[in-house]
Design a protein around this motif. Structure first.
Motif, PDB file in Angstrom:
ATOM      1  N   ARG A 221       0.833  -1.205   0.000  1.00 23.10           N
ATOM      2  CA  ARG A 221       0.000   0.000   0.000  1.00 23.10           C
ATOM      3  C   ARG A 221       0.864   1.251   0.000  1.00 23.10           C
ATOM      4  N   GLU A 222       1.936   1.225   0.756  1.00 25.28           N
ATOM      5  CA  GLU A 222       2.859   2.363   0.781  1.00 25.28           C
ATOM      6  C   GLU A 222       3.477   2.564  -0.602  1.00 25.28           C
ATOM      7  N   PHE A 223       3.800   1.479  -1.266  1.00 24.89           N
ATOM      8  CA  PHE A 223       4.444   1.533  -2.576  1.00 24.89           C
ATOM      9  C   PHE A 223       3.460   1.990  -3.654  1.00 24.89           C
ATOM     10  N   ILE A 224       2.315   1.348  -3.738  1.00 21.91           N
ATOM     11  CA  ILE A 224       1.387   1.616  -4.839  1.00 21.91           C
ATOM     12  C   ILE A 224       0.656   2.938  -4.645  1.00 21.91           C
ATOM     13  N   GLY A 225       0.618   3.447  -3.406  1.00 21.44           N
ATOM     14  CA  GLY A 225      -0.085   4.700  -3.135  1.00 21.44           C
ATOM     15  C   GLY A 225       0.689   5.942  -3.532  1.00 21.44           C
ATOM     16  N   ARG A 226       1.902   5.780  -4.041  1.00 22.35           N
ATOM     17  CA  ARG A 226       2.725   6.931  -4.436  1.00 22.35           C
ATOM     18  C   ARG A 226       3.059   6.781  -5.919  1.00 22.35           C
ATOM     19  N   PRO A 227       2.367   7.507  -6.795  1.00 25.58           N
ATOM     20  CA  PRO A 227       2.583   7.335  -8.244  1.00 25.58           C
ATOM     21  C   PRO A 227       4.032   7.545  -8.669  1.00 25.58           C
ATOM     22  N   TRP A 228       4.711   8.508  -8.074  1.00 22.22           N
ATOM     23  CA  TRP A 228       6.108   8.732  -8.455  1.00 22.22           C
ATOM     24  C   TRP A 228       6.972   7.515  -8.142  1.00 22.22           C
ATOM     25  N   LEU A 229       6.630   6.807  -7.068  1.00 21.18           N
ATOM     26  CA  LEU A 229       7.431   5.671  -6.628  1.00 21.18           C
ATOM     27  C   LEU A 229       7.266   4.486  -7.572  1.00 21.18           C
ATOM     28  N   TRP A 230       6.016   4.056  -7.794  1.00 22.35           N
ATOM     29  CA  TRP A 230       5.840   2.862  -8.616  1.00 22.35           C
ATOM     30  C   TRP A 230       6.126   3.146 -10.087  1.00 22.35           C
ATOM     31  N   ALA A 231       5.900   4.378 -10.538  1.00 29.57           N
ATOM     32  CA  ALA A 231       6.174   4.695 -11.937  1.00 29.57           C
ATOM     33  C   ALA A 231       7.667   4.563 -12.244  1.00 29.57           C
ATOM     34  N   LEU A 340      13.317   9.053  -1.311  1.00 32.75           N
ATOM     35  CA  LEU A 340      12.859   7.993  -0.416  1.00 32.75           C
ATOM     36  C   LEU A 340      13.038   8.406   1.039  1.00 32.75           C
ATOM     37  N   HIS A 341      14.175   8.978   1.366  1.00 34.55           N
ATOM     38  CA  HIS A 341      14.445   9.415   2.743  1.00 34.55           C
ATOM     39  C   HIS A 341      13.423  10.446   3.190  1.00 34.55           C
TER      40      HIS A 341
END
Length: 431
Positions: A221-231, A340-341
């Motif tokens: 959820r933490e990963f998929i909830g941030r478009p910049w991250l999963w993209a 990320l930090h």
């Protein structure tokens, strides 16, 4: 009369580099020196035992597959247990597997299946170590100094890998692969001892979890909830794969046929490594306001090496292209770690890092396996131009994500004069 306090001797480390950061960087340099040589030694150990190029690939795959399989479990475990204990345990496993590998090679008893099993154990160790290490590093610096700290860390690790590859290659030729593997085992032992000294008192105790599956779901959820991250992770799952295929499969073939053999190809790879060092040094001073915009724009030159091989360019021009690509992609690497930090809660860092690692390496074995069929179907030049086009298209697509363009560096609150500097506190939960 008051005796003035004795002046402290000058420190070799920057004032902002705390105990944990220094230990982590030193340990990473030690293992970088050992691992870079050990990768060369393992390949020659297989060949010395009578194996061929297919057997070398089999042993490499035996390491990669467990790494992919156990990454998410390693990330969840590192967010549940003290990260430094996970790191030390992983180093102990790697030390033991490399030591046994060395003994088998030195005694002439190494068999292919044994080397594959030991490589698999090394991959399992890396699967647990990687997310814990990244989470520990991210929690070891303050927001104010994070970019500089990550840049210096990456300069140290890249420099040790360059030096380790050069030294390892020479030692394999002089004393044989068995002794290089033994040196790597000692390096893991030394690094594990350094990581055992880490101080985790500044990290809040973990709350009792609801099980491994729940931890993985929270990380997802933490990963998929941030478009910049999963993209960006999706982008690099393909980018890393096509670059690995170009460098591991096409590069040596083109070097052999057009550039003069292995030596010029090694010089080109060294130029890339030198570029990463220069890029890291640049990021110790440059603080782009829009972190991911600057970093993603610097991924565009990463398409140049495949294009240079497709031509192919002469060795001097290829080295120049590799240098520029190394420097530019390092700007992305530091910007990515800084984001990320800044954005990920401390108690979820390792799980997010595990999804990041999984995306970064999962497609590499598939791409290297398909490189040969792609060459047969489309031709080598077309396959390399296609690799460049994929990198450009995916990077431009990522730049269309609003969060990638708009995510800004948050400047830390000013600290009152006289406030003591301590190890960073656990990152607050972010909405």
């Amino acid at each position: 009369m008051t005796t003035p306090p004795a002046s402290r001797p000058p420190s070799l480390r920057p004032a902002w580099a705390g105990r944990n950061y220094t230990l982590l960087t030193a340990a990473a340099v030690v293992t970088g020196l050992g691992n870079a040589g050990a990768l060369i030694a393992a390949a020659f150990a297989v060949l010395d035992a009578g194996g061929d190029s297919g057997d070398v690939g089999l042993v490499a795959a035996a390491r990669t597959l467990p790494l992919v399989a156990f990454l998410l479990i390693g990330g969840a475990l590192a967010d549940r247990l003290p990260r430094h204990r996970v790191m030390v345990a992983a180093n102990a496993l790697n030390c033991a597997s490399q030591a046994v590998f060395a003994v088998l090679v030195l005694t002439g008893e190494a068999r292919l299946w044994q080397m594959a099993v030991l490589a698999a154990l090394g991959g399992i160790g890396q699967a647990f170590f990687g997310p814990a290490s990244e989470g520990m590093l991210l929690s070891s610096v303050t927001a104010e100094q994070s970019a500089r700290a990550f840049a210096l860390f990456r300069v140290g690790t890249h420099g040790s890998q360059i030096g380790g590859a050069a030294l390892g290659g020479a030692l394999v030729a002089i004393v044989g692969p068995g002794w290089v593997l033994a040196i790597d085992a000692v390096a893991f032992a030394a690094a594990g001892a350094l990581r055992g000294l880490l101080d985790v008192s500044h990290i809040a105790p973990r709350e009792p979890g609801g099980g491994m599956l729940r931890d993985l779901r929270e990380g997802w959820r933490e990963f998929i909830g941030r478009p910049w991250l999963w993209a960006i992770v999706v982008q690099f799952s393909v980018v890393n794969a096509v670059v690995a295929a170009a460098e591991a499969v096409f590069g040596p073939l083109i070097a052999e046929e057009h550039l003069g053999g292995a030596r010029p190809w090694g010089i080109a790879l060294a130029a890339f490594g030198a570029g990463t060092v220069v890029g890291g040094l640049t990021m110790m001073r440059w603080r782009p306001r829009r972190l991911l915009l600057a970093g993603s724009l610097c991924v565009l030159p990463f398409a140049l090496p495949s294009a240079a091989l497709a031509v192919p360019l002469s060795v001097p021009w290829l080295c120049a292209v590799m240098f520029v690509a190394g420097a530019s992609v390092e700007v992305f690497g530091v910007s990515w770690m800084t984001a990320l930090h800044q954005e990920i809660p401390e108690d979820k860092l390792s799980r997010v890092a595990a999804y990041d690692w999984l995306g970064s390496i999962a497609m590499v074995p598939l791409a290297t396996a398909l490189a040969g069929p792609a060459e047969s179907a489309f031709g080598r030049s077309a396959a390399l131009w296609g690799s460049s086009a994929l990198i450009l298209l995916l990077t431009l697509a990522v730049l269309c994500v609003p969060d990638v363009r708009q995510l800004r560096r948050r400047e830390p609150e000013p600290v009152a004069e006289g406030t003591p500097v301590t190890e960073p506190l656990a990152a607050p939960e972010k909405l």
